[in-house]
Design an enzyme around this catalytic site. Structure first.
Site, short mmCIF file in Angstrom:
data_model
loop_
_atom_site.label_atom_id
_atom_site.label_comp_id
_atom_site.label_asym_id
_atom_site.label_seq_id
_atom_site.Cartn_x
_atom_site.Cartn_y
_atom_site.Cartn_z
N VAL A 291 -26.50 29.27 -22.23
CA VAL A 291 -25.69 29.32 -23.44
C VAL A 291 -26.29 30.32 -24.43
O VAL A 291 -27.47 30.24 -24.76
CB VAL A 291 -25.57 27.91 -24.06
N ASP B 295 -22.17 12.72 -17.40
CA ASP B 295 -23.51 13.31 -17.43
C ASP B 295 -24.16 13.13 -18.80
O ASP B 295 -24.73 14.04 -19.37
CB ASP B 295 -23.44 14.80 -17.07
P1 ADP Z 1 -25.03 22.73 -17.95
O1 ADP Z 1 -23.67 22.33 -17.48
O2 ADP Z 1 -25.60 23.84 -17.14
O3 ADP Z 1 -25.99 21.58 -18.10
P2 ADP Z 1 -24.62 22.69 -20.82
O4 ADP Z 1 -23.17 22.74 -21.18
O5 ADP Z 1 -25.28 21.36 -20.87
O6 ADP Z 1 -24.83 23.38 -19.39
O7 ADP Z 1 -25.41 23.71 -21.76
C1 ADP Z 1 -26.80 23.90 -21.56
C2 ADP Z 1 -27.56 23.73 -22.86
O8 ADP Z 1 -27.08 24.71 -23.80
C3 ADP Z 1 -27.38 22.38 -23.55
O9 ADP Z 1 -28.26 21.40 -23.05
C4 ADP Z 1 -27.68 22.77 -25.00
O10 ADP Z 1 -29.07 22.87 -25.23
C5 ADP Z 1 -27.10 24.17 -25.11
N1 ADP Z 1 -25.73 24.16 -25.66
C6 ADP Z 1 -24.61 23.72 -25.03
N2 ADP Z 1 -23.52 23.84 -25.83
C7 ADP Z 1 -23.95 24.35 -26.99
C8 ADP Z 1 -23.31 24.69 -28.25
N3 ADP Z 1 -22.00 24.52 -28.42
N4 ADP Z 1 -24.09 25.18 -29.26
C9 ADP Z 1 -25.42 25.36 -29.08
N5 ADP Z 1 -26.08 25.06 -27.93
C10 ADP Z 1 -25.37 24.55 -26.90
MG MG Z 2 -26.14 20.04 -19.48
#
Ligand code: ADP
Ligand code: MG
Length: 303
Positions: free
Chosen positions: A33, A142
């Site tokens: 991200v 999750d």
């Molecule tokens: P994955 O499906 O690979 O686990 P995530 O959607 O959980 O991916 O995103 C990975 C990490 O990125 C999250 O654990 C968080 O730390 C960060 N993150 C996710 N969405 C956001 C957001 N909208 N703003 C800031 N950080 C984010």
């Molecule tokens: Mg995640």
């Protein structure tokens, strides 16, 4: 427009300025991200880039479907909203509102544990997000401290933002039945937050009750700083799975880990970390539990 297919990143970079070189905001099992800005509105955004080799199209479409479903229902204050999605030859890109307070995971690591007052407020927000999701026929699938983010860095006015719908399941609207799981999705479950009925099943069916179990585990960690099925903190997934499946209850009454907890906190934890999913507290019931109502009410009165 659902998903914009691009031949390269030109269209994406016409609308968003993304800081590819800056260290990422977060990294998960599938996505990285990045920080960005919506050039049209000036608003900060978070761009989740998912390599196509790490996910199949079906899994990505499920994440997008769940997010669109939430959007269509008007969104929720405690769920991070999707703004846009793109794909090119190698990647999927999801654009979200930026959440700037970091993961609850990091706060927990820094802080050790939360007071019942602070935990009750945060957990009430998660339960309220889940009541909304479950009402839409969606299971997050999750829930864990890495996927619970805080809206701002200041803990006293930060609210929860639930992220990562990469495992989410939207019930089939036609027949109300859950969409079949494939093996890939099952493997993606995080064992440490998985209820026994999912771990035990050869062909697990996701249901809202699995989110409630995970929330019980999260609450236990918030209040004690210790994982209820990994007391030493270094168990392997196999060991954790064995402990969960053994039906052993997490240490609560008369344990040195949880001696400081109120009876009401113990009661709600026991009703969430309940091996029988049909007896487990639902999100709506949780919002009515005296610990959630009473503890947050006293915290409101004091602020
Ligand atoms: P994955 O499906 O690979 O686990 P995530 O959607 O959980 O991916 O995103 C990975 C990490 O990125 C999250 O654990 C968080 O730390 C960060 N993150 C996710 N969405 C956001 C957001 N909208 N703003 C800031 N950080 C984010
Ligand atoms: Mg995640």
């Amino acid at each position: 427009r659902l998903l914009q297919e691009m031949s390269d990143q030109t269209e994406l970079s016409t609308r968003y300025e993304v800081d590819w070189d800056e260290g990422p905001l977060g990294v998960g099992a599938f996505g990285t991200v990045y920080w960005g800005v919506d050039k049209k509105t000036g608003e900060p955004v978070a761009l989740k880039k998912i390599p196509k080799e790490l996910t199949d199209e079906e899994a990505f479409l499920r994440e997008m479907t769940a997010l669109m479903h939430i959007q269509k229902a008007g969104g929720h204050p405690y769920i991070c909203s999707l703004r846009d999605c793109y794909a090119d030859g190698q990647h999927y890109y999801l654009i979200f509102d930026l959440v700037s307070g970091g993961e609850m995971f990091d706060h927990l690591v820094d802080q050790g544990s939360y007071s019942e007052r602070d935990a009750a407020r945060l957990v009430r927000e998660v339960a309220s997000a889940l009541a909304f999701l479950h009402g839409l026929g969606t299971t997050h699938g999750d829930l864990k401290p890495e996927n619970l983010m805080l809206s701002t860095k200041n803990p006293s006015d930060a609210c929860i933002k639930l992220v990562d719908f990469g495992c989410a399941l939207v019930e089939d609207e036609d027949n109300g039945k859950a969409v079949e799981e494939d093996e890939n999705t099952v493997a993606a479950f995080t064992v440490a937050y998985c209820p026994p009925e999912i771990l035990r099943a050869e062909d697990p069916t996701m249901s809202p009750a699995m989110d409630m179990w995970a929330l019980g585990v999260i609450l236990y960690i918030m209040l004690t700083g210790i994982h209820p099925f990994d007391l030493r903190g270094d168990s392997s997934d196999e060991e954790i799975e064995k402990t969960i499946l053994s039906g052993k209850k997490p240490p609560l009454k008369n344990s040195s880990i949880a001696y400081h907890l109120s009876d009401s906190a113990i009661d709600i934890i026991e009703k969430l970390i309940e091996p029988d999913p049909s007896k487990r507290l639902t999100a709506d019931e949780m919002l009515e539990h005296p610990w959630v109502i009473g503890t947050t009410a006293s915290s409101d009165a004091m602020t």
